[in-house]
Design a protein around this motif. Structure first.
Motif, PDB file in Angstrom:
ATOM      1  N   ARG A 165       1.088   7.683   8.677  1.00  0.00           N
ATOM      2  CA  ARG A 165       1.657   8.333   7.496  1.00  0.00           C
ATOM      3  C   ARG A 165       0.672   9.308   6.848  1.00  0.00           C
ATOM      4  N   LEU A 166       0.054  10.097   7.688  1.00  0.00           N
ATOM      5  CA  LEU A 166      -0.977  11.009   7.211  1.00  0.00           C
ATOM      6  C   LEU A 166      -0.405  12.078   6.292  1.00  0.00           C
ATOM      7  N   ALA A 167       0.802  12.543   6.570  1.00  0.00           N
ATOM      8  CA  ALA A 167       1.407  13.573   5.722  1.00  0.00           C
ATOM      9  C   ALA A 167       1.527  13.101   4.279  1.00  0.00           C
ATOM     10  N   GLU A 168       1.898  11.844   4.082  1.00  0.00           N
ATOM     11  CA  GLU A 168       2.030  11.297   2.730  1.00  0.00           C
ATOM     12  C   GLU A 168       0.677  11.253   2.025  1.00  0.00           C
ATOM     13  N   SER A 169      -0.358  10.826   2.759  1.00  0.00           N
ATOM     14  CA  SER A 169      -1.691  10.761   2.162  1.00  0.00           C
ATOM     15  C   SER A 169      -2.199  12.145   1.790  1.00  0.00           C
ATOM     16  N   ILE A 170      -1.973  13.119   2.671  1.00  0.00           N
ATOM     17  CA  ILE A 170      -2.442  14.477   2.412  1.00  0.00           C
ATOM     18  C   ILE A 170      -1.727  15.075   1.208  1.00  0.00           C
ATOM     19  N   ALA A 171      -0.435  14.814   1.092  1.00  0.00           N
ATOM     20  CA  ALA A 171       0.338  15.365  -0.028  1.00  0.00           C
ATOM     21  C   ALA A 171      -0.168  14.865  -1.374  1.00  0.00           C
ATOM     22  N   ALA A 172      -0.783  13.682  -1.394  1.00  0.00           N
ATOM     23  CA  ALA A 172      -1.266  13.097  -2.646  1.00  0.00           C
ATOM     24  C   ALA A 172      -2.747  13.368  -2.886  1.00  0.00           C
ATOM     25  N   ALA A 173      -3.379  14.144  -1.993  1.00  0.00           N
ATOM     26  CA  ALA A 173      -4.823  14.360  -2.072  1.00  0.00           C
ATOM     27  C   ALA A 173      -5.159  15.729  -2.652  1.00  0.00           C
ATOM     28  N   ASP A 174      -6.402  15.862  -3.094  1.00  0.00           N
ATOM     29  CA  ASP A 174      -6.914  17.162  -3.534  1.00  0.00           C
ATOM     30  C   ASP A 174      -7.490  17.941  -2.350  1.00  0.00           C
TER      31      ASP A 174
END
Length: 369
Positions: free
Chosen positions: A284-293
């Motif tokens: 679920r890397l896309a979800e983590s990236i979307a929430a990151a700076d």
């Protein structure tokens, strides 16, 4: 005013020969936290189907004796994931673990090297209850069309006289049929997920032998022999040799596609997928990236191929979609495109300190920005 701590996602590939993807995350994280101790760090080590893919999955590590591509006795490890949440028991196996270049000796012969050792791992996983095999195809030392795996699973390549062919791709020109009298049907019937980072066809000027054979020690004469062998295997197995991706790992998809089709009558139980997007989806890397700076990726050497289905390209595309800042950390950057920020590791340091220094530098940059 309270300032929200920054969130960094660390999603590097391995830096081959110097640091695993897990180690790269550890070193980069240490550097970032020296400057931004309150930062949130999300480790998401990546791979594209090559060496180290298996270790990125949560499960039990299984180590057992098997053989290298050159037939030497070695130990190799894969990951076994028990059945859960309606998902079947799964084994994640790197071809490189048993049949990779690091395991072959100085007298390596690309004509006789084979994937039998990988087949031993597959057979063991099936005995433990695996119903799905996820096979990372990167880093192989072989060009045998997966016939070594077939032999380990009881499917024997034969010549027109009814004699078993010698191991390796060099003898496949003489293939007449594949004897399935001793076939391990249970193993042949599993669901196969093949992870590749290339789209090369099985044969021809862009095929398994022509493009990857020289990297495995093949001379120009060897390449011709191996290409003819894979072509003959495709003919016997009724496989289209121009299929994109079937040249991966010495054309392993050819043999395994034949095997799965033999049991199921269709290709419904075998799929060939780009490795990096598969790993990204699993974690679920896309979800983590979307929430990151900031998302940080990288590998030892970045070139044009890094943006063609490999980890760096996959992660930077996900970052662009999420409008998240992406940073590439690498030993050298040789690509003409610069879709993101690039940090080249400082020379003349231990790799751990190189990456910690990179972590400190990018933390300072984004703390200021």
């Amino acid at each position: 005013m309270t300032v929200r701590p920054m969130t960094f996602v660390l999603a590097p590939d391995s830096f081959k020969g110097t640091a695993t993807a897990h180690q790269a995350c550890e070193f980069l994280s240490a550097g970032i936290c020296e400057v931004l101790p309150d930062a949130t760090i999300i480790d998401a080590p990546m791979a594209d189907g090559g060496e180290g893919t298996s270790s990125l999955f949560a499960g039990s590590s299984v180590t057992l004796p098997t053989t290298s591509a050159d037939g030497m006795l070695i130990d190799a490890t894969y990951t076994f994931i028990p059945a859960h949440d309606k998902e079947p028991a799964t084994a994640v196996i790197d071809v490189a673990a048993a049949s990779g270049l690091p395991g072959v000796g100085d007298k390596h012969s690309p004509l006789t090297s084979d994937t039998f050792g990988t087949g031993v791992l597959i057979a063991d996983a099936v005995e433990r209850g695996a119903q799905r095999i996820v096979l990372g195809l990167g880093g192989s030392a072989t060009v045998d069309g997966g016939t070594g795996i077939l032999v380990a699973l009881g499917a024997t390549p034969m010549d027109h006289r009814g004699y078993m062919l010698r191991q390796g791709g060099g003898e496949l020109r003489n293939l007449d049929f594949i004897d399935t009298a001793q076939l391990n049907v249970k193993a042949a019937a599993v669901e196969w997920v093949l992870l590749a980072d290339v789209t090369n066809p099985a044969t021809g000027p862009k095929g398994a032998a022509a493009v990857f054979g020289p990297q495995k020690g093949a001379s120009a004469e060897d390449v011709d022999i191996l290409d003819a062998g894979i072509s003959r295997l495709c003919t016997v197995c009724d496989i289209n040799p121009t299929t994109a991706g079937f040249g991966a790992a010495g054309a392993i998809p050819v043999g395994l596609s034949w095997l799965s089709r033999l049991i199921h009558g269709t290709d419904s139980q075998i799929q060939l997928q780009p490795g990096a997007p598969f790993l990204a989806a699993q974690h679920r890397l896309a979800e983590s990236i979307a929430a990151a700076d900031v998302v940080v990726t990288g590998e030892g050497r970045v070139d044009e191929t890094s943006f063609g289905g490999k980890v760096v390209g996959c992660v930077t595309e996900l970052a662009a979609t999420a409008d998240t800042t992406a940073v590439v950390v690498c030993g050298s950057y040789e690509a003409t495109q610069h879709p993101t920020e690039v940090y080249e590791l400082a020379p003349d340091m231990e790799v751990a300190e190189q990456m910690r220094a990179a972590g400190r530098e990018l933390a300072r940059t984004y703390m200021q920005g």
